[in-house]
Scaffold this motif. Structure first.
Motif, PDB file in Angstrom:
ATOM      1  N   UNK A  96       0.994  -1.177   0.132  1.00 35.15           N
ATOM      2  CA  UNK A  96      -0.081   0.069   0.049  1.00 35.15           C
ATOM      3  C   UNK A  96       1.094   1.396   0.027  1.00 35.15           C
ATOM      4  N   UNK A  97       1.828   1.492   1.017  1.00 36.23           N
ATOM      5  CA  UNK A  97       2.693   2.495   0.989  1.00 36.23           C
ATOM      6  C   UNK A  97       3.459   2.461  -0.395  1.00 36.23           C
ATOM      7  N   UNK A  98       3.849   1.618  -1.118  1.00 30.85           N
ATOM      8  CA  UNK A  98       4.679   1.682  -2.264  1.00 30.85           C
ATOM      9  C   UNK A  98       3.565   2.294  -3.297  1.00 30.85           C
ATOM     10  N   UNK A  99       2.217   1.893  -3.443  1.00 29.01           N
ATOM     11  CA  UNK A  99       1.210   2.539  -4.386  1.00 29.01           C
ATOM     12  C   UNK A  99       1.133   3.807  -4.044  1.00 29.01           C
ATOM     13  N   UNK A 100       0.992   4.255  -2.770  1.00 30.93           N
ATOM     14  CA  UNK A 100       0.886   5.675  -2.424  1.00 30.93           C
ATOM     15  C   UNK A 100       2.041   6.639  -3.095  1.00 30.93           C
ATOM     16  N   UNK A 101       3.285   6.050  -2.847  1.00 34.32           N
ATOM     17  CA  UNK A 101       4.309   6.606  -3.433  1.00 34.32           C
ATOM     18  C   UNK A 101       4.411   7.006  -4.697  1.00 34.32           C
ATOM     19  N   UNK A 102       3.915   5.664  -5.674  1.00 38.33           N
ATOM     20  CA  UNK A 102       3.821   5.586  -6.864  1.00 38.33           C
ATOM     21  C   UNK A 102       2.650   6.865  -7.541  1.00 38.33           C
ATOM     22  N   UNK A 103       1.606   6.759  -6.560  1.00 40.83           N
ATOM     23  CA  UNK A 103       0.821   7.928  -6.968  1.00 40.83           C
ATOM     24  C   UNK A 103       1.156   9.261  -6.835  1.00 40.83           C
ATOM     25  N   UNK A 104       1.965   9.353  -5.891  1.00 46.12           N
ATOM     26  CA  UNK A 104       2.608  10.873  -5.576  1.00 46.12           C
ATOM     27  C   UNK A 104       3.627  11.082  -6.582  1.00 46.12           C
ATOM     28  N   UNK A 105       4.505   9.980  -7.000  1.00 44.64           N
ATOM     29  CA  UNK A 105       5.825  10.184  -7.591  1.00 44.64           C
ATOM     30  C   UNK A 105       5.475   9.942  -9.289  1.00 44.64           C
ATOM     31  N   UNK A 106       4.621   9.783  -9.725  1.00 40.96           N
ATOM     32  CA  UNK A 106       4.309   9.130 -11.296  1.00 40.96           C
ATOM     33  C   UNK A 106       4.939  10.506 -12.100  1.00 40.96           C
ATOM     34  N   UNK A 107       4.554  11.841 -11.328  1.00 39.91           N
ATOM     35  CA  UNK A 107       5.061  12.891 -12.406  1.00 39.91           C
ATOM     36  C   UNK A 107       6.454  13.113 -12.637  1.00 39.91           C
ATOM     37  N   UNK A 108       7.240  12.528 -11.423  1.00 42.56           N
ATOM     38  CA  UNK A 108       8.724  12.561 -11.379  1.00 42.56           C
ATOM     39  C   UNK A 108       9.303  11.056 -12.151  1.00 42.56           C
ATOM     40  N   UNK A 109       8.550  10.133 -12.418  1.00 40.47           N
ATOM     41  CA  UNK A 109       8.978   9.110 -13.106  1.00 40.47           C
ATOM     42  C   UNK A 109       9.835   9.438 -14.359  1.00 40.47           C
ATOM     43  N   UNK A 110      11.105   9.010 -14.495  1.00 39.51           N
ATOM     44  CA  UNK A 110      11.725   9.528 -15.880  1.00 39.51           C
ATOM     45  C   UNK A 110      11.878   8.551 -16.754  1.00 39.51           C
ATOM     46  N   UNK A 111      11.336   7.131 -16.684  1.00 38.18           N
ATOM     47  CA  UNK A 111      11.339   6.465 -17.688  1.00 38.18           C
ATOM     48  C   UNK A 111      12.982   5.679 -17.911  1.00 38.18           C
ATOM     49  N   UNK A 112      13.740   5.935 -16.707  1.00 36.26           N
ATOM     50  CA  UNK A 112      15.144   5.260 -17.123  1.00 36.26           C
ATOM     51  C   UNK A 112      15.121   3.723 -16.980  1.00 36.26           C
ATOM     52  N   UNK A 113      14.065   3.234 -16.045  1.00 38.12           N
ATOM     53  CA  UNK A 113      13.955   2.006 -16.029  1.00 38.12           C
ATOM     54  C   UNK A 113      12.557   1.665 -16.272  1.00 38.12           C
ATOM     55  N   UNK A 114      11.914   0.572 -16.610  1.00 40.13           N
ATOM     56  CA  UNK A 114      10.555   0.298 -16.881  1.00 40.13           C
ATOM     57  C   UNK A 114       9.523   0.720 -15.636  1.00 40.13           C
TER      58      UNK A 114
END
Ligand SMILES: [Zn+2]
Lengths: 77, 224
Positions: free
Chosen positions: B55-73
């Motif tokens: 759950x904590x991971x998904x919350x971090x994903x929700x908050x961080x998706x704008x910062x995802x740079x696509x360097x990894x999948x």
């Protein structure tokens, strides 16, 4: 190569990570030994069956909570 | 060898998630959470704790998706967050999995019972003892039995030592390549393969035991 060596090299073989000479000996043994041929086949079947696992996901409460969090976050943004 | 399910490309997924598409979020949530839960179990001591890490991971994903740079999948990025989250929890629970250390005792020795091979000094030493070689089996087509096979495997994975469980989960359940797993867990390719091989060999043994019993079931003896 003996059978007891063969069974320890299966994952390396499947990953294409065996050094050339070992790979040749592995394949030669495979061609001559039905026990090891079966072992390799069962190893592959095990890997395939493991890949079919759809482990239970998170609880429905957690799922609902996360979907709400996603919606709220997007609304704030 | 992507995951077990076909998802849109990362580019599409990320763009939809950023635009707030709930259906896409539900899709990745449902596709990945099961594997994430299993993976988290390698680092923490209870299922509840693992679920909280997910759950904590998904919350971090929700908050961080704008910062995802696509360097990894995208999935690797999510899994990395999970590993860090679960590790931090595990440390608090003093249940760390020392990936870098030497193999513990229980993970050494042959992966197939030595008694199934002819002893050193015998003729054909190291070859299968007659009657001890693996008997061919097929995973049943019948979907009930297939379901049972999956249960056997799931139970066997749960019983694996944590490091074996983690590597099996990443490679064979989540479908990661060897390079990705080494990067994710910061272990060498050789170490990764040893753990994977031991895990797979243990699962094969459980299946062998199960399927030699299941043949009796198929021939009409019934089962409990
Ligand atoms: Zn052999």
């Amino acid at each position: 190569m003996n059978c007891n060596d063969f069974v320890e090299l299966v994952t390396e073989f499947l990953d294409g990570a065996l050094p050339e000479g070992d790979e040749r000996r592995f394949v030669e043994h495979l061609a001559e030994c039905s026990g090891c041929e079966t072992y390799l086949d069962q190893f592959r079947q095990t890997i395939a069956a493991t890949g079919e696992l759809t482990s239970d996901g998170i609880s429905s409460d957690a799922r609902r909570h996360l979907l709400t969090a996603f919606r709220d976050w997007q609304r704030e943004a | 060898m992507a995951g077990p399910r076909e998802l849109p490309t990362d580019e599409v997924l990320v763009q939809r998630l950023r635009s707030g598409d709930e259906e896409t979020f539900a899709l990745v949530l449902d596709s990945w959470s099961g594997g994430m839960l299993r993976l988290a179990m390698s680092f923490v001591s209870t299922r509840d704790s693992a679920e909280e890490a997910v759950q904590d991971t998904w919350l971090a994903v929700i908050r961080g998706i704008d910062g995802f740079e696509g360097r990894a999948s995208l999935k690797t990025w999510v899994y990395r967050i999970l590993v860090n989250t679960a590790k931090a929890r595990g440390t608090k629970e003093s249940r760390t999995v020392p990936f870098a250390s030497l193999l513990p005792q229980e993970e050494e020795g042959p992966t197939v019972d030595a008694e199934r091979f002819r002893a050193p000094g015998e003729r054909y030493a190291g070859h299968w003892v007659a009657g001890q070689e693996p008997r061919p089996w097929d995973i049943p087509e019948d979907h009930v039995l297939r379901g049972e096979v999956r249960e056997v495997i799931a139970a066997a994975i749960d019983e694996l030592p944590p490091r074996l469980r983690t590597v099996i989960t990443l490679r064979d359940v989540a479908g990661y390549g060897s390079d990705e797993v080494c990067a994710l867990l910061e272990i060498s390719p050789g170490n990764q393969r040893v753990l994977l091989h031991r895990g797979r060999a243990l699962l094969r043994r459980k299946l062998e035991a199960y399927l030699s019993g299941a043949h009796d079931v198929a021939s009409g003896r019934g089962h409990a």
